[in-house]
Design a protein around this motif. Structure first.
Motif, PDB file in Angstrom:
ATOM      1  N   LEU A  97      13.755  10.650 -15.687  1.00 51.40           N
ATOM      2  CA  LEU A  97      12.600   9.885 -15.239  1.00 51.40           C
ATOM      3  C   LEU A  97      12.891   9.314 -13.856  1.00 51.40           C
ATOM      4  O   LEU A  97      14.044   9.011 -13.532  1.00 51.40           O
ATOM      5  CB  LEU A  97      12.283   8.724 -16.200  1.00 51.40           C
ATOM      6  N   ILE A  98      11.817   9.185 -13.060  1.00 50.27           N
ATOM      7  CA  ILE A  98      11.904   8.518 -11.768  1.00 50.27           C
ATOM      8  C   ILE A  98      10.948   7.337 -11.806  1.00 50.27           C
ATOM      9  O   ILE A  98       9.787   7.489 -12.188  1.00 50.27           O
ATOM     10  CB  ILE A  98      11.521   9.465 -10.612  1.00 50.27           C
ATOM     11  N   ARG A  99      11.447   6.177 -11.416  1.00 48.79           N
ATOM     12  CA  ARG A  99      10.590   4.998 -11.421  1.00 48.79           C
ATOM     13  C   ARG A  99      10.397   4.502 -10.001  1.00 48.79           C
ATOM     14  O   ARG A  99      11.333   4.434  -9.210  1.00 48.79           O
ATOM     15  CB  ARG A  99      11.204   3.880 -12.281  1.00 48.79           C
ATOM     16  N   ARG A 100       9.136   4.133  -9.703  1.00 44.25           N
ATOM     17  CA  ARG A 100       8.782   3.510  -8.429  1.00 44.25           C
ATOM     18  C   ARG A 100       8.104   2.186  -8.727  1.00 44.25           C
ATOM     19  O   ARG A 100       7.523   2.019  -9.800  1.00 44.25           O
ATOM     20  CB  ARG A 100       7.834   4.423  -7.633  1.00 44.25           C
ATOM     21  N   PRO A 101       8.155   1.247  -7.803  1.00 44.88           N
ATOM     22  CA  PRO A 101       7.564  -0.073  -8.073  1.00 44.88           C
ATOM     23  C   PRO A 101       6.086   0.015  -8.441  1.00 44.88           C
ATOM     24  O   PRO A 101       5.329   0.772  -7.850  1.00 44.88           O
ATOM     25  CB  PRO A 101       7.748  -0.812  -6.734  1.00 44.88           C
ATOM     26  N   ASN A 102       5.717  -0.735  -9.491  1.00 44.36           N
ATOM     27  CA  ASN A 102       4.313  -0.918  -9.882  1.00 44.36           C
ATOM     28  C   ASN A 102       3.626   0.373 -10.307  1.00 44.36           C
ATOM     29  O   ASN A 102       2.420   0.530 -10.111  1.00 44.36           O
ATOM     30  CB  ASN A 102       3.522  -1.565  -8.738  1.00 44.36           C
ATOM     31  N   CYS A 103       4.361   1.310 -10.867  1.00 44.98           N
ATOM     32  CA  CYS A 103       3.722   2.506 -11.412  1.00 44.98           C
ATOM     33  C   CYS A 103       4.552   3.036 -12.575  1.00 44.98           C
ATOM     34  O   CYS A 103       5.724   2.690 -12.727  1.00 44.98           O
ATOM     35  CB  CYS A 103       3.535   3.586 -10.346  1.00 44.98           C
ATOM     36  N   ARG A 104       3.923   3.847 -13.405  1.00 49.26           N
ATOM     37  CA  ARG A 104       4.611   4.414 -14.561  1.00 49.26           C
ATOM     38  C   ARG A 104       5.679   5.407 -14.117  1.00 49.26           C
ATOM     39  O   ARG A 104       5.560   6.034 -13.056  1.00 49.26           O
ATOM     40  CB  ARG A 104       3.614   5.098 -15.485  1.00 49.26           C
ATOM     41  N   PRO A 105       6.720   5.589 -14.929  1.00 46.60           N
ATOM     42  CA  PRO A 105       7.763   6.560 -14.575  1.00 46.60           C
ATOM     43  C   PRO A 105       7.200   7.976 -14.496  1.00 46.60           C
ATOM     44  O   PRO A 105       6.267   8.330 -15.224  1.00 46.60           O
ATOM     45  CB  PRO A 105       8.777   6.429 -15.714  1.00 46.60           C
ATOM     46  N   ILE A 106       7.790   8.780 -13.616  1.00 47.74           N
ATOM     47  CA  ILE A 106       7.417  10.189 -13.472  1.00 47.74           C
ATOM     48  C   ILE A 106       8.462  11.037 -14.173  1.00 47.74           C
ATOM     49  O   ILE A 106       9.665  10.835 -14.010  1.00 47.74           O
ATOM     50  CB  ILE A 106       7.316  10.593 -11.986  1.00 47.74           C
ATOM     51  N   VAL A 107       7.993  11.994 -14.968  1.00 46.81           N
ATOM     52  CA  VAL A 107       8.890  12.862 -15.732  1.00 46.81           C
ATOM     53  C   VAL A 107       9.563  13.858 -14.798  1.00 46.81           C
ATOM     54  O   VAL A 107       8.918  14.490 -13.959  1.00 46.81           O
ATOM     55  CB  VAL A 107       8.114  13.612 -16.836  1.00 46.81           C
ATOM     56  N   VAL A 124      11.881  13.264  -3.184  1.00 45.63           N
ATOM     57  CA  VAL A 124      11.998  12.364  -2.039  1.00 45.63           C
ATOM     58  C   VAL A 124      10.616  12.050  -1.482  1.00 45.63           C
ATOM     59  O   VAL A 124       9.791  12.961  -1.314  1.00 45.63           O
ATOM     60  CB  VAL A 124      12.873  12.994  -0.930  1.00 45.63           C
ATOM     61  N   GLU A 125      10.366  10.775  -1.215  1.00 37.40           N
ATOM     62  CA  GLU A 125       9.132  10.357  -0.559  1.00 37.40           C
ATOM     63  C   GLU A 125       9.499   9.589   0.703  1.00 37.40           C
ATOM     64  O   GLU A 125      10.264   8.621   0.646  1.00 37.40           O
ATOM     65  CB  GLU A 125       8.276   9.504  -1.494  1.00 37.40           C
ATOM     66  N   LEU A 126       8.945   9.994   1.829  1.00 30.72           N
ATOM     67  CA  LEU A 126       9.263   9.405   3.124  1.00 30.72           C
ATOM     68  C   LEU A 126       8.237   8.338   3.498  1.00 30.72           C
ATOM     69  O   LEU A 126       7.045   8.472   3.182  1.00 30.72           O
ATOM     70  CB  LEU A 126       9.297  10.490   4.200  1.00 30.72           C
ATOM     71  N   PRO A 127       8.648   7.282   4.187  1.00 30.83           N
ATOM     72  CA  PRO A 127       7.709   6.227   4.570  1.00 30.83           C
ATOM     73  C   PRO A 127       6.718   6.702   5.627  1.00 30.83           C
ATOM     74  O   PRO A 127       7.025   7.570   6.443  1.00 30.83           O
ATOM     75  CB  PRO A 127       8.622   5.125   5.123  1.00 30.83           C
ATOM     76  N   GLY A 159       8.803  20.037 -23.408  1.00 27.44           N
ATOM     77  CA  GLY A 159       7.614  20.261 -22.589  1.00 27.44           C
ATOM     78  C   GLY A 159       6.422  19.438 -23.021  1.00 27.44           C
ATOM     79  O   GLY A 159       5.334  19.575 -22.446  1.00 27.44           O
ATOM     80  N   HIS A 160       6.595  18.584 -24.044  1.00 22.32           N
ATOM     81  CA  HIS A 160       5.484  17.719 -24.465  1.00 22.32           C
ATOM     82  C   HIS A 160       5.065  16.804 -23.316  1.00 22.32           C
ATOM     83  O   HIS A 160       3.873  16.559 -23.096  1.00 22.32           O
ATOM     84  CB  HIS A 160       5.904  16.896 -25.677  1.00 22.32           C
ATOM     85  N   TYR A 161       6.068  16.289 -22.585  1.00 26.71           N
ATOM     86  CA  TYR A 161       5.824  15.581 -21.332  1.00 26.71           C
ATOM     87  C   TYR A 161       6.253  16.506 -20.208  1.00 26.71           C
ATOM     88  O   TYR A 161       7.423  16.862 -20.100  1.00 26.71           O
ATOM     89  CB  TYR A 161       6.620  14.280 -21.260  1.00 26.71           C
ATOM     90  N   GLN A 162       5.305  16.916 -19.371  1.00 24.83           N
ATOM     91  CA  GLN A 162       5.570  17.914 -18.345  1.00 24.83           C
ATOM     92  C   GLN A 162       6.179  17.286 -17.093  1.00 24.83           C
ATOM     93  O   GLN A 162       5.824  16.164 -16.707  1.00 24.83           O
ATOM     94  CB  GLN A 162       4.268  18.627 -17.962  1.00 24.83           C
ATOM     95  N   PRO A 163       7.102  18.001 -16.435  1.00 24.21           N
ATOM     96  CA  PRO A 163       7.648  17.504 -15.162  1.00 24.21           C
ATOM     97  C   PRO A 163       6.538  17.245 -14.147  1.00 24.21           C
ATOM     98  O   PRO A 163       5.599  18.027 -14.023  1.00 24.21           O
ATOM     99  CB  PRO A 163       8.560  18.652 -14.694  1.00 24.21           C
ATOM    100  N   GLY A 164       6.660  16.146 -13.427  1.00 20.36           N
ATOM    101  CA  GLY A 164       5.660  15.784 -12.437  1.00 20.36           C
ATOM    102  C   GLY A 164       4.561  14.893 -12.980  1.00 20.36           C
ATOM    103  O   GLY A 164       3.792  14.324 -12.204  1.00 20.36           O
ATOM    104  N   GLU A 165       4.469  14.768 -14.312  1.00 27.01           N
ATOM    105  CA  GLU A 165       3.434  13.929 -14.903  1.00 27.01           C
ATOM    106  C   GLU A 165       3.964  12.507 -15.112  1.00 27.01           C
ATOM    107  O   GLU A 165       5.169  12.273 -15.196  1.00 27.01           O
ATOM    108  CB  GLU A 165       2.974  14.504 -16.253  1.00 27.01           C
ATOM    109  N   TRP A 166       3.053  11.559 -15.211  1.00 28.35           N
ATOM    110  CA  TRP A 166       3.441  10.197 -15.528  1.00 28.35           C
ATOM    111  C   TRP A 166       3.743  10.079 -17.013  1.00 28.35           C
ATOM    112  O   TRP A 166       3.055  10.656 -17.857  1.00 28.35           O
ATOM    113  CB  TRP A 166       2.327   9.221 -15.167  1.00 28.35           C
ATOM    114  N   LEU A 167       4.763   9.313 -17.326  1.00 32.24           N
ATOM    115  CA  LEU A 167       5.041   8.996 -18.719  1.00 32.24           C
ATOM    116  C   LEU A 167       3.912   8.110 -19.249  1.00 32.24           C
ATOM    117  O   LEU A 167       3.352   7.307 -18.497  1.00 32.24           O
ATOM    118  CB  LEU A 167       6.380   8.250 -18.799  1.00 32.24           C
ATOM    119  N   PRO A 168       3.539   8.234 -20.520  1.00 30.66           N
ATOM    120  CA  PRO A 168       2.501   7.345 -21.055  1.00 30.66           C
ATOM    121  C   PRO A 168       2.874   5.883 -20.860  1.00 30.66           C
ATOM    122  O   PRO A 168       4.049   5.520 -20.735  1.00 30.66           O
ATOM    123  CB  PRO A 168       2.455   7.719 -22.542  1.00 30.66           C
ATOM    124  N   ALA A 169       1.879   5.027 -20.844  1.00 28.93           N
ATOM    125  CA  ALA A 169       2.103   3.597 -20.638  1.00 28.93           C
ATOM    126  C   ALA A 169       2.972   3.028 -21.758  1.00 28.93           C
ATOM    127  O   ALA A 169       3.016   3.547 -22.879  1.00 28.93           O
ATOM    128  CB  ALA A 169       0.762   2.865 -20.596  1.00 28.93           C
TER     129      ALA A 169
END
Length: 374
Positions: A50-60, A353-356, A12-22
């Motif tokens: 982790l989930i990664r999207r272009p040009n942003c930090r991974p999401i926990v 899931v993120e929809l366009p 739980g140090h990195y919480q779900p839904g939060e961005w991973l540190p740079a």
């Protein structure tokens, strides 16, 4: 390195839904080369942590729960065919219905095809204070629990409250969060590609010849607000590099509040003030249009204006609002699909899931010549 990050997620140090540190922060923190950090992130992405999207930090992501004797399976979830949609009703601003109604239509259509029925547990038309929202949402969540609903699709406004209750709900029945993630809560999620959509809207204005583009946002930390801001900034920096004109303004909380910074910016000479404004949503776009009119500026003759959501079609002066249309019905359908997937098996990995979204061109934005863009 992968094990160190894995343990921080599990603890739980990195919480779900939060961005991973740079990467730079992780490199300094764990005393490893950046290549090692990247390899570890790639490994945890494969594991679904982790989930990664272009040009942003991974999401926990929350680690998948082990299958245990007390873990509900599909047959152990409530057998009810009623699924609650808990959200605010919203004000009717257009002929197409509110965003909330459209989400419910999409959800109920998909539920009906699967033999379920959606129930709109309405939180009211007016969003209140954080405490008021938290109390109403808690009451409705407990109601769905106590009355044996088969599942819940939840649009949270009090996203900093009720986390333990929301987590309890997700353990006892299928729960799908829509539009905004709740930090610390392990649940399926469906939303919109906010970052890409605002990136595209900014690029659209740039193609129209605008170089001085301001952005009006809200003082909220939720992922849709922050992602839209990042989309705006990325488009400017990609197009103009170090010469990017970045002007981020926070809208006042209410119409009675002062617009001092906004007024200062838009009272500048024509060759210095922004020629276009992007707004975090349509509601703020309406407020911005009214404020510009009070300053003697017209849309789009003096300032082009773009909103987000497509719940407002026409500005107060009768000008059609260019905006980003969210696929509200599809959000409801996607949330239902997640619910049905969870009913089949409680142990399936959580889904994000993120929809366009689609830019809808109307009269509030127009091209300008290079000379007038400064």
């Amino acid at each position: 390195m992968a094990e160190a990050l894995r343990e921080r997620i599990r603890s739980g140090h990195y919480q779900p839904g939060e961005w991973l540190p740079a990467e730079r922060v992780l490199t300094e923190d764990l005393h490893v080369h950046r290549r090692v950090v990247r390899a570890a992130i790639a490994q945890l992405e494969k594991e679904g942590l982790l989930i990664r999207r272009p040009n942003c930090r991974p999401i926990v992501q929350a680690p998948a729960a082990p299958v245990a004797d007390d873990l509900p399976t599909g047959s152990q979830f409530p057998a009810s065919r009623l699924v609650a949609l808990i959200m605010w009703h919203g004000a009717a601003l257009g002929a197409t219905g509110t965003a909330q109604q459209r989400i419910f239509w999409g959800m109920n259509q998909a539920l009906g095809q699967a033999g379920y029925h959606g129930v709109f547990l309405d939180l009211g038309e007016e969003v209140g204070t954080e405490q008021e929202n938290a109390e109403r949402e808690a009451t409705h969540l407990r109601y769905a629990l106590d009355h044996g609903f088969g599942g819940i699709i939840f649009y949270a406004y009090a996203y900093d409250s009720n986390r333990e209750l929301i987590q309890e709900v997700s353990r006892r029945m299928p729960l799908v969060l829509i539009d905004r993630m709740v930090p610390g809560v392990e649940a399926d999620f469906v939303g919109t590609e906010n970052r890409q959509a605002m990136f595209d809207a900014t690029k659209y204005l740039i193609r129209q010849g605008h170089k001085r583009i301001a952005y009006v946002t809200k003082g909220e930390s939720i992922n849709p607000v922050q992602d839209r801001l990042q989309g705006y900034l990325r488009a400017l920096r990609e197009e103009f590099a170090s010469d990017a004109y970045e002007m981020v303004l926070t809208a006042p909380f209410s119409d009675s509040s002062t617009w001092s910074v906004f007024d200062t910016v838009f009272k500048l000479p024509a060759e210095e003030r922004p020629t276009a404004v992007l707004c975090v949503n349509d509601i703020e776009a309406v407020r911005v249009a009214k404020r510009l009119a009070e300053l003697g500026l017209t849309v789009p003759e003096d300032v082009s204006l773009i909103g987000f959501d497509n719940i407002v079609r026409t500005l107060p002066g009768g000008v059609g609002l260019t905006t980003v249309g969210q696929p509200f019905e599809e959000i409801g359908k996607a949330a239902t699909k997640m619910f049905l997937r969870r009913v089949d098996s409680a142990a399936v990995p959580q889904s994000h899931v993120e929809l366009p979204a689609q830019l809808i061109e109307r009269e509030s934005s127009k091209s300008i010549s290079d000379d007038s863009s400064g």
